[in-house]
Each structure stands twice: as C-alpha cells, then as structure tokens.
Design a protein around this motif. Structure first.
Motif, mmCIF file in Angstrom:
data_model
loop_
_atom_site.group_PDB
_atom_site.id
_atom_site.type_symbol
_atom_site.label_atom_id
_atom_site.label_comp_id
_atom_site.label_asym_id
_atom_site.label_seq_id
_atom_site.Cartn_x
_atom_site.Cartn_y
_atom_site.Cartn_z
ATOM 1 N N GLY A 1 6.488 -6.336 3.185
ATOM 2 C CA GLY A 1 5.742 -5.923 4.369
ATOM 3 C C GLY A 1 5.687 -4.405 4.394
ATOM 4 O O GLY A 1 6.679 -3.750 4.040
ATOM 5 N N ASP A 2 4.573 -3.824 4.761
ATOM 6 C CA ASP A 2 4.517 -2.357 4.818
ATOM 7 C C ASP A 2 3.430 -1.884 5.775
ATOM 8 O O ASP A 2 2.601 -2.668 6.261
ATOM 9 C CB ASP A 2 4.347 -1.746 3.423
ATOM 10 C CG ASP A 2 2.926 -1.878 2.877
ATOM 11 O OD1 ASP A 2 2.106 -2.576 3.495
ATOM 12 O OD2 ASP A 2 2.642 -1.288 1.823
ATOM 13 N N LEU A 3 3.495 -0.609 6.061
ATOM 14 C CA LEU A 3 2.511 0.034 6.927
ATOM 15 C C LEU A 3 2.227 1.412 6.343
ATOM 16 O O LEU A 3 3.152 2.162 6.021
ATOM 17 C CB LEU A 3 3.071 0.165 8.347
ATOM 18 C CG LEU A 3 2.172 0.868 9.363
ATOM 19 C CD1 LEU A 3 0.953 0.012 9.687
ATOM 20 C CD2 LEU A 3 2.950 1.172 10.644
ATOM 21 N N ALA A 4 0.963 1.725 6.208
ATOM 22 C CA ALA A 4 0.587 3.028 5.653
ATOM 23 C C ALA A 4 -0.752 3.439 6.246
ATOM 24 O O ALA A 4 -1.439 2.636 6.886
ATOM 25 C CB ALA A 4 0.506 2.959 4.129
ATOM 26 N N TRP A 5 -1.104 4.685 6.040
ATOM 27 C CA TRP A 5 -2.393 5.196 6.515
ATOM 28 C C TRP A 5 -3.251 5.588 5.313
ATOM 29 O O TRP A 5 -2.731 6.209 4.365
ATOM 30 C CB TRP A 5 -2.185 6.413 7.417
ATOM 31 C CG TRP A 5 -2.068 6.049 8.864
ATOM 32 C CD1 TRP A 5 -3.019 6.180 9.815
ATOM 33 C CD2 TRP A 5 -0.924 5.513 9.541
ATOM 34 N NE1 TRP A 5 -2.557 5.750 11.043
ATOM 35 C CE2 TRP A 5 -1.274 5.337 10.896
ATOM 36 C CE3 TRP A 5 0.363 5.143 9.130
ATOM 37 C CZ2 TRP A 5 -0.397 4.818 11.838
ATOM 38 C CZ3 TRP A 5 1.237 4.623 10.074
ATOM 39 C CH2 TRP A 5 0.860 4.463 11.400
ATOM 40 N N GLU B 1 -6.772 5.717 8.888
ATOM 41 C CA GLU B 1 -6.601 4.451 9.605
ATOM 42 C C GLU B 1 -5.406 3.717 9.017
ATOM 43 O O GLU B 1 -5.110 3.832 7.827
ATOM 44 C CB GLU B 1 -7.845 3.586 9.491
ATOM 45 C CG GLU B 1 -8.183 3.153 8.071
ATOM 46 C CD GLU B 1 -9.395 2.236 8.015
ATOM 47 O OE1 GLU B 1 -9.916 1.901 9.077
ATOM 48 O OE2 GLU B 1 -9.785 1.864 6.905
ATOM 49 N N TRP B 2 -4.728 2.960 9.862
ATOM 50 C CA TRP B 2 -3.546 2.274 9.352
ATOM 51 C C TRP B 2 -3.934 1.005 8.597
ATOM 52 O O TRP B 2 -4.947 0.371 8.884
ATOM 53 C CB TRP B 2 -2.521 1.971 10.450
ATOM 54 C CG TRP B 2 -2.980 1.129 11.608
ATOM 55 C CD1 TRP B 2 -3.309 1.563 12.847
ATOM 56 C CD2 TRP B 2 -3.140 -0.307 11.638
ATOM 57 N NE1 TRP B 2 -3.677 0.525 13.651
ATOM 58 C CE2 TRP B 2 -3.569 -0.644 12.934
ATOM 59 C CE3 TRP B 2 -2.978 -1.321 10.719
ATOM 60 C CZ2 TRP B 2 -3.826 -1.962 13.326
ATOM 61 C CZ3 TRP B 2 -3.231 -2.633 11.098
ATOM 62 C CH2 TRP B 2 -3.653 -2.943 12.377
ATOM 63 N N VAL B 3 -3.110 0.672 7.660
ATOM 64 C CA VAL B 3 -3.249 -0.565 6.881
ATOM 65 C C VAL B 3 -1.887 -1.239 6.871
ATOM 66 O O VAL B 3 -0.893 -0.636 6.458
ATOM 67 C CB VAL B 3 -3.694 -0.276 5.433
ATOM 68 C CG1 VAL B 3 -3.748 -1.565 4.630
ATOM 69 C CG2 VAL B 3 -5.041 0.410 5.412
ATOM 70 N N ALA B 4 -1.834 -2.456 7.366
ATOM 71 C CA ALA B 4 -0.582 -3.214 7.367
ATOM 72 C C ALA B 4 -0.718 -4.375 6.388
ATOM 73 O O ALA B 4 -1.756 -5.040 6.338
ATOM 74 C CB ALA B 4 -0.274 -3.737 8.765
ATOM 75 N N GLY B 5 0.305 -4.588 5.620
ATOM 76 C CA GLY B 5 0.251 -5.651 4.622
ATOM 77 C C GLY B 5 1.490 -6.519 4.645
ATOM 78 O O GLY B 5 2.560 -6.072 5.090
ATOM 79 N N TRP B 6 1.341 -7.739 4.214
ATOM 80 C CA TRP B 6 2.484 -8.633 4.060
ATOM 81 C C TRP B 6 2.185 -9.603 2.928
ATOM 82 O O TRP B 6 1.019 -9.849 2.601
ATOM 83 C CB TRP B 6 2.803 -9.388 5.355
ATOM 84 C CG TRP B 6 1.665 -10.166 5.943
ATOM 85 C CD1 TRP B 6 0.666 -9.688 6.734
ATOM 86 C CD2 TRP B 6 1.388 -11.562 5.767
ATOM 87 N NE1 TRP B 6 -0.201 -10.693 7.074
ATOM 88 C CE2 TRP B 6 0.227 -11.862 6.507
ATOM 89 C CE3 TRP B 6 2.014 -12.599 5.066
ATOM 90 C CZ2 TRP B 6 -0.327 -13.136 6.563
ATOM 91 C CZ3 TRP B 6 1.474 -13.882 5.127
ATOM 92 C CH2 TRP B 6 0.310 -14.137 5.870
ATOM 93 N N THR C 1 0.839 -1.191 0.000
ATOM 94 C CA THR C 1 0.000 0.000 0.000
ATOM 95 C C THR C 1 0.877 1.246 0.000
ATOM 96 O O THR C 1 0.556 2.248 -0.646
ATOM 97 C CB THR C 1 -0.914 0.019 1.253
ATOM 98 O OG1 THR C 1 -1.606 -1.231 1.342
ATOM 99 C CG2 THR C 1 -1.911 1.145 1.184
ATOM 100 N N ALA C 2 1.977 1.181 0.718
ATOM 101 C CA ALA C 2 2.849 2.342 0.875
ATOM 102 C C ALA C 2 3.640 2.589 -0.416
ATOM 103 O O ALA C 2 4.108 1.642 -1.048
ATOM 104 C CB ALA C 2 3.818 2.105 2.028
#
Lengths: 260, 319, 349
Positions: free
Chosen positions: A197-201, A214-219, A35-36
């Motif tokens: 792996g990432d983290l984004a809002w 809101e945060w979205v974490a993906g792998w 996402t990031a």
C-alpha cells in the motif's frame, strides 16, 4: 526506436542464463512500493527489471542497476502523469521516459535501528505528451525500515514540472514538496506474498494551466513466484477520479545478476 | 505508438515471457503455507490426483467471499438466464486467475443475446484479496474485492442510456465452530454508479453519478458432501429515468437462492432463483408480488490447476 | 376419436422406444420378504434416504474350499459393483409438484397426451440431492376472448423452466416430511396477438405414511403478465397488465395438494388438485383478464419398470365450474435414468 528499446529490454529481462538467486530468502527488495520510491537499493552488480500492463493496455518497462552497493542507476517508462488537453474530457495517462540516480545507506549502517535512507533524483527525458516539451524533475528523500514482517517507508518529494505553451511561453510548476509513504507486509503464513500500500504525488498537466500535483494511492499484492522473479497485482486510485476510473495493473519483476 | 502511447506489443511479450516462463524451483514454502495450497504440484502426480483438488471458490453467486482460488489455479465461470429478459439469453462469464496465495485477478464479460442482435459490453477486470489474518476456528476471515464496472447500454424510445457500476467489496466469512455446516458471509459494497442519457443526436441530456454504501450478505448450508444451499441478498444500485425527467440513481434489493453442487472436485454447478428486478435497469419496480419478473439462472465453475498441469508436463512450477 | 387414436399411437410408440433402451443400467425393484416389490420411497435392503451418498457394497464372499477350481479367475482389481440405487420418488403427482426431489444427476423425462389434443413434455435433472432443474411445455394455460366466451382454449406449447430445492424426507429429523421450494416461470408466449407469461412459486411438503400411502400439501403463489390490445373499441393502444397489479396477494395464493395410494406393488392411485392461470383478453375489467382456475386430476400410475412408468387418468381443467365437458383423459409415460450419475461416480474414482 522505442520499439527497439522495448524489445531489447524485454529480451534482457527474459534471459534465463542470468537467473540466479539474489538472496537466500529469494526476495530481492525493489526500489519502489507501488508508485512511491522506497529506500531499498539494488545490490552491487544486480539488475532489476520490471514490466507492467494495466487494464487499459497502457504499459511500462523499467531497469535499475546497483552501483557499488550504495547507489542505483535507473531507466524506466511510466504512465503516472496525466494530461488534459480539452479539459472536461477524461484525462489520459501518457508515456514518459525517465532516468534516475539514487544514493543511500542500508539499514543499521551507522547506528543499530537506523532505517535505510535514500536520496534520489529522477528526471524525464522523453515524452509522448501532447504538450510540447513536457518534463518533470523530482528529488526524493526516503527512509525505509523493516520491522519483522512489515516494512515501512516514509519520505518526501520535491517536484518541479513544466511544458511549453503554443504561444511559446513556458508554464511551470515551482518545486513543490509533498510527502510519500508506503507499507509492505509479508504475512508469516504466506512467506511468498507481500501486501502493498502506498501514497505518492505525481504531476498532472492541464492545457493552459500550470502543472499540478495530485495524489495517487495504490494497494495490491506481490507474489514471489520464483527466487528471482515476482509478480504484482495492483489497484491504483487518483485524486479527483471516481472509483470506476481506477486502474488495475499487473507487474512482473525480475532480478538478474548482470555483472557482479 | 502513433498515438503517443506506450508500445503495447512489447509489454505484452515481456509480461508473457518474463520470469514465470522459466522452470526454476521457487524457494521452499513452510508447511503452514503449503497446507493452504489448493493442489499439490509434483512431477509424478497423476491427472486424477491433480483434479482431485481441493479447490476453493471465491464467490457465492455474485458477491465475493473472503477466499481466493489460490496460487497456480485458474477458474472459468459462466452463467446464463433465459428468463431475465423476455426473448433474450443473458450470460456472464468470469475468468479468475490466482495471483499468489491471497490474491486473484478477474476478467469479466457479460452479454445479452436477443433476436435483435448481440449486445456485448466492454469486458472488465477485478481484483480480489483475502486478508491474511491468522485462521482460527470461530474467527472470521476477511476479504476485499474491487470490480471495475462494465458499461451497459439500454435503449428507451429514441434515448440511449449508459449505465456503469464499479464496486469495492469488504467482506467477512464466518464458519460456525460447532455448526460446521453453516457459513455466513457479510459485507459492505461501496458502489460508484453513473447513468448517462443521450438523445437520438448523441447529445447528453443528463448525467448522474452517485456513490452508494450498500450492505450485502449470504449464507451457505452444507447439505451433504457435495452440495450446499446458498442464499445471497444485498442492495445494489438502481437506475431511474423516464423521458422528461432527470436521471437518478437509487438502490434496490438483489436476492438469490439456490445451490452449489460439486459435481466433481473441479467442477461446480450453480442453480438459483433470483429477484433482481429493481437492479441495474430503469424498468419500474415490480413490487413484492411480482414473481413473474424473477429469473432462474444456471451456471458452472470449472477449476483449472494450471500450475500442477505445467509441473506434470514440463517440471515448471512444481512444489 | 381421431385424437384419441393419435394419442394411443404416440403412447405406444414412445413405450416401444423406451423398451429398446438398455436394461442393465436400471436397478430393479428390491423384493420384500413377502415376495412383493417394495414400494417407492422405501428400501428394504438398507436405510438409505434419497439424499444419502451411495454406499459401497462389501466384497463378495470368498468361495468355499470345496468350490471347483476356476482356471480363469476374474481379475482381483475389477470394477467395483455399482452401489444400490434407491427407488425414485416422483417430482409430480399428476399435475402438481410433490416435495420429493430427484436424486443427484438423475434424469427424468415425461411425455403426455390427452383427448383434447394437448401434448406436454417435461424433462428434469436432480442437482446434488437438494435441487432440481427442468424445462417443460404445459397445456394447462388457457385463454378466452371476452366475458361472453364460455369455452376456454389452451395455449400450447407454453414453455416453462423450473427450479426447485429442498430437503428429503426424514433428512433433518425423524418423520420430517420432504419439503421443496419451487419456482416455475414461462418464457414469453404469443397467442392470438397477445403476449403472456406466467410464474409460480410453490412450497410443498410430502410425507409417506407406511409404504402404501403418501400425501402432498402445498401452497402456490402465482403471477402472470399479459400484453396486447386489452381494450375493445377503436383506436385503442396496446398495453400490458400483471397479475400482481390487478389482484391482491391473497388472490395470488392458492393451496394445492394430492394423495397417492399403492393398492398393488406396482400400481398407484393418484389424485391431485392444482391451479392454472386463464387469460381473458378483452374481459371487462383487468381483474378478470387474469384468473386462476382449479384443476382436478385423478388417475393411475403403473410402474412398468423402475425406469419407466405409465400414467393415465382424467383431468378437469376448471372444476370450479363443474364443467365435465372440458374434462380430458390423458396418458403419460415417464422415464428415469441413472446414467449420468454412474458416469460422475466413475469420474470421481
């Protein structure tokens, strides 16, 4: 019109005549982790296309073109933002059309060891949202650096969002800063495979309330099936969402030489 | 599109046709990765060579292992039990597609067929990864599996119960150095379980959600070249509800003992006896002596080396 | 007498059908040096255990120079000879399980009749040399109405499925008995308005002593369930009970065993003692509604061929009461086949 646009994008992406190797390693870098956004830009004259589909059968398409080796113009659809019309019910993702322009510098451009840097601006231009005139604008600054088999991404986003209430009043989220980060790891034993792996809002719209982030974490995993095409298997979790509401999706990326 | 959603047909067409459909050779793979390839993909391979494998399974009976089926390989698994529910054939099927060397995508489907009719809950998907750490003797291998829940309906009197469990497994596999015939599996299952009770009018009278961290484990004993004894045990969410009471979620023991027999390199037969009365149902627990509620389960897993077959037929996906 | 006649006719008919099966795919009993066939469980030609993978026979010896010239020699790339198949140890004595498992992909089928009108069927397949799955009907489950009912009737057909796994004799170490852990469970059966199920978990060890004697010892852990109108009187509601609720674990456990002796090369004498549940629908207490009854059987197995056996003998359904009036004479015929195993071996080549 959107059907036509989707099919045209699909036909362009599937054109075998354009399939040539992009790099010697056969692994073109993409402008995002999951996402990031990343600081990688499409090469000059390259066209990167992406199609995605999740287990709820929501999908998305994207295309990005490199400009002069220092910029990238993109057009995509995505279902990242969620909407809640009768809050209490399950919030559902809705379809957004989004355009983006990014400019940046590659690794080691000015100094040895310097990460790649990108300043990007993305803005939605169409929406299937149930809320009138829902829109999102985002500025991001991202640094990316390759460290052997690992590629690290870190940065921040400045996001603003808004929609028009039934009363005609404009409800807005003031520009808000959030961090972002990502990791790509290509194990030496599996040179075609990259763990992601990432983290984004991302924005979230609740009817009657200002938009929020809101945060979205993906792998997941990216597999370089062909020199010019890769497939991704991804899992994405959202804030305030149980494990059972997570999203499983697949993506297909294709890199084309359109006009180099 | 009428509901404001993305045009699914176009996305499906694109996913089906983009990239992977073209017969272009991928980049050369270094030898260390090639040794992990389940099958050799050559245009000149015979069908016998293709189906000779080797193939890897990515599960024991129910729990995932630290392996995946591998790139360009697909497996179709099915199992059934005539004895788990009186008068009903319960069955489950899994389609697992290798997504590169270390990942796989799963499609699951469970159903119960009884004299009253067919209950076929919504199919679900799962993702499984083998953590790509260096493989050395005595060093465990690790894996992650995420399985989205399958809602299951249960009817008690005039009440309808919807049960759902989504799992995230973190598993390790250790193959004995000296005792090569022994393989141990262990891990943790993070379960997100929910139980919703509705009355005859369709009104929800109780909902409970709970996240459980549960141990799971198993072992394999290689008995001969083709068969191994497999034992698997773990805790699993248990739903509890009685009319007039609030729904609750606890946990119960799930255990299976049986064999996995490679009838052919590409066909594995499963047979097991199992204890799982206290799992996934609101029936009262049977206690330790309640073997009348154990079941016998038979299944099979068939490997389809589609990449090697496509290579042989069209030249696509060859090594 | 009429039942006995029917029984004999059925046995003769099934035997005739079996004789019509193709003979060549059946290994013959290997002769011993004394001219008598070897006993099951032993193989004088080699030392393969039931769990061993098949061995490949060496090429036939080359013809001596003085042999006449063959103008039509067989092609050199002929199909290799089928590996020798070891004798099959039976998975049951007469009514109780043994510790022996069927070899991988070997089918076993048995039909039985007795003078009380009981008919049974049992079909199994060996799985990977370490397990066995089967479905069967049994006539051993019995029912009574209440405490005053002295004669129990059999419930049949009572369908069961079974799964056993274990290790073969001498597999782990020398003189190790064959050991099998088995689970047998019935499908829900309705009889006289009552629904019942049974389940049995067994652990049994079997050991050959020489080639003429074998012994089987095991323990069974029983469970059962019964549902229906279990109480007498008016306005009583249906309810269900389980054996594990009304009995202690000690009551659920029963030892069983059997012996087999081979006085003649093709004939065995068999004796076994097992247990079977009996349901008493309206007995006064729940503890008496489900009980285990000892069953004693003795008889003879005659090996017509390596793929066919005939068994006959006497079975006393409730030896605890020494009620010989309920004793039955039974006849059984069983068949084994390596056909599937041959097909799998061919597919692997």
């Amino acid at each position: 019109m959107r059907h036509v646009l989707s099919l045209v994008l699909g036909l362009v992406a599937t054109s075998p005549a354009q399939a040539e190797p992009i790099t010697a390693a056969g692994s073109p870098k993409l402008g995002r982790v999951i996402t990031a956004p990343s600081a990688w830009l499409a090469e000059e004259g390259d066209v990167m296309t992406t199609a995605q589909l999740d287990h709820r059968l929501d999908g998305g398409l994207g295309i990005a073109a490199g400009l002069g080796g220092i910029a990238e113009l993109s057009l995509d659809t995505n279902t990242d933002p969620r909407f809640c019309m009768a809050c209490g019910d399950t919030e559902e993702p809705r379809w957004f059309g989004r355009a983006g322009f990014r400019v940046g510098w590659r690794e080691d451009t000015w100094l040895p060891g310097m990460p790649a840097l990108v300043l990007g601006f993305r803005k939605t231009f169409a929406s299937s949202a149930p809320l009138d005139d829902a829109r999102i604008s985002e500025v991001h600054l991202v640094a990316s650096r390759s460290l052997g088999p690992v590629r690290l991404h870190a940065g921040a986003t400045l996001t603003a969002a808004g929609y028009t209430e039934a009363t005609g009043a404009l409800v807005e989220l003031a520009p808000t800063v959030r961090p972002l980060g990502g990791l790509e790891w290509t194990p030496p034993a599996y040179p075609r495979t990259t763990l992601l792996g990432d983290l984004a809002w991302v924005a979230r719209f609740d009817d009657g309330a200002p938009p929020a982030l809101e945060w979205v974490a993906g792998w997941g995993v990216r597999y370089q099936a062909l020199r010019w095409s890769s497939v991704e298997l991804l899992v994405r979790h959202r804030e305030d969402e149980g494990l059972g509401d997570s999203t499983v999706m697949i993506r297909v990326n294709a890199a084309l030489h359109r006009y180099r | 599109m009428t509901d404001g959603r993305f045009p699914r047909t176009a996305a499906l067409v694109l996913l089906a046709s983009t990239g992977l459909a073209h017969a272009e050779e991928p980049a050369a793979v270094p030898p260390e990765a090639a040794t992990d390839a389940p099958t050799v993909r050559r245009r000149t391979s015979t069908l016998a060579e293709i189906y000779r494998g080797p193939f890897r399974s990515s599960r024991l009976f129910a729990m995932p292992t630290a392996d995946v089926v591998g790139a360009y390989v697909m497996t179709v698994s099915g199992e059934g039990s005539l004895l788990q529910q009186p008068g009903a054939l319960t069955s489950a099927g899994v389609l697992a597609i290798g997504f590169g060397d270390i990942a796989q995508l799963e499609y699951r489907h469970t159903s119960a067929i009884s004299v009253e009719g067919v209950t076929a809950p919504v199919p679900a998907v799962g993702v499984q990864l083998a953590i790509p750490l260096p493989r050395r003797p005595g060093i465990p291998a690790f894996g992650v599996a995420f399985r989205l829940g399958v809602p299951r309906d249960e009817q008690i009197d005039a009440f309808e119960l919807e049960e759902k469990v989504t799992d995230l497994y973190l598993v390790a596999r250790w193959r004995g150095g000296a005792a090569g015939w022994l393989t141990l599996h262990g891990g943790t299952r993070v379960s997100s379980a929910s139980l919703t009770v509705t009355d005859a009018m369709g009104l929800a009278i109780g909902t409970v959600e709970k996240r459980l961290v549960l141990p799971t484990g198993g072992l394999e004993l290689q008995m001969n070249d083709e068969a191994k004894l497999v034992a698997e045990a773990g805790l699993a969410p248990r739903f509890m509800w009685m009319p007039g009471a609030d729904p609750a979620i606890g946990y119960g023991l799930l255990a299976r003992l049986g064999l996995r027999w490679s009838v052919l390199p590409s066909v594995i037969f499963d047979g097991s006896i199992g204890y799982q009365q206290e799992v996934g149902t609101v029936e009262p627990p049977a206690g330790r002596g309640g073997i009348v509620q154990w079941d016998i389960r038979l299944g099979a897993e068939v490997f389809v080396p589609w990449g090697a077959l496509a290579c042989r037929a069209t030249g696509a996906f060859c090594d | 007498m009429k039942q006995l006649g029917r029984s004999l006719m059925l046995v003769v008919a099934t035997t005739a059908v079996a004789r019509a099966q193709p003979q060549p795919d059946v290994p013959t009993l290997p002769p011993d040096p004394g001219g008598a066939p070897a006993a099951p469980g032993t193989d004088p030609t080699a030392d393969p255990q039931p769990g061993d993978p098949p061995t490949v026979q060496a090429d036939p010896p080359v013809a001596p120079p003085e042999a006449p010239y063959d103008p039509y020699p067989a092609p050199s790339a002929s199909v290799p000879d089928e590996p020798p198949r070891p004798p099959i140890n039976m998975p049951e004595v007469l009514t109780t399980p043994t510790g022996f498992l069927l070899p991988a992909a070997v089918f076993y089928t048995k039909f039985g009749l007795d003078t009380g009108g009981g008919a049974t069927f049992d079909s199994r397949i060996g799985l990977g040399d370490v397990a066995e799955f089967g479905v069967a009907t049994t006539d051993a489950i019995r029912q009574r109405q209440d405490d005053s009912d002295e004669d129990s009737d059999r419930i049949q057909p009572y369908f069961t499925a079974s799964f056993r796994l274990g290790v073969g004799e001498d597999r782990l170490f020398k003189h190790q008995p064959a050991v099998a852990l088995g689970f047998r469970k019935s499908f829900e059966t309705k009889s006289e308005g009552y629904e019942s199920r049974i389940a049995e978990l067994t652990l049994v060890a079997s050991k050959h002593f020489g080639d003429k004697f074998a012994m089987h010892v095991g323990g069974a852990f029983w469970d059962a369930s019964l549902a229906g109108q279990l109480d007498s009187g008016d306005d009583v509601e249906d309810r269900s009970i389980t054996f594990h609720d009304v009995a202690t674990p000690k009551d659920q456990f029963r030892p069983f065993g059997g012996i087999q002796a081979r006085p003649l090369p093709r004939s065995l004498i068999l004796i076994d003692l097992g247990w079977a549940p009996e349901f008493c629908y309206q007995c006064a207490t729940d503890a008496r509604k489900i009980r285990l009854r000892p069953v004693l059987s003795w008889g003879v197995r005659y090996e017509v061929a390596s793929w066919m056996r005939i068994e006959s003998g006497v079975r006393v359904p409730d030896i605890g009461d020494a009620n010989l009036l309920n004793a039955q004479i039974f006849g059984q015929v069983s068949f084994t086949s390596w056909g599937l195993r041959r097909a799998i071996d061919r597919a692997k080549q």
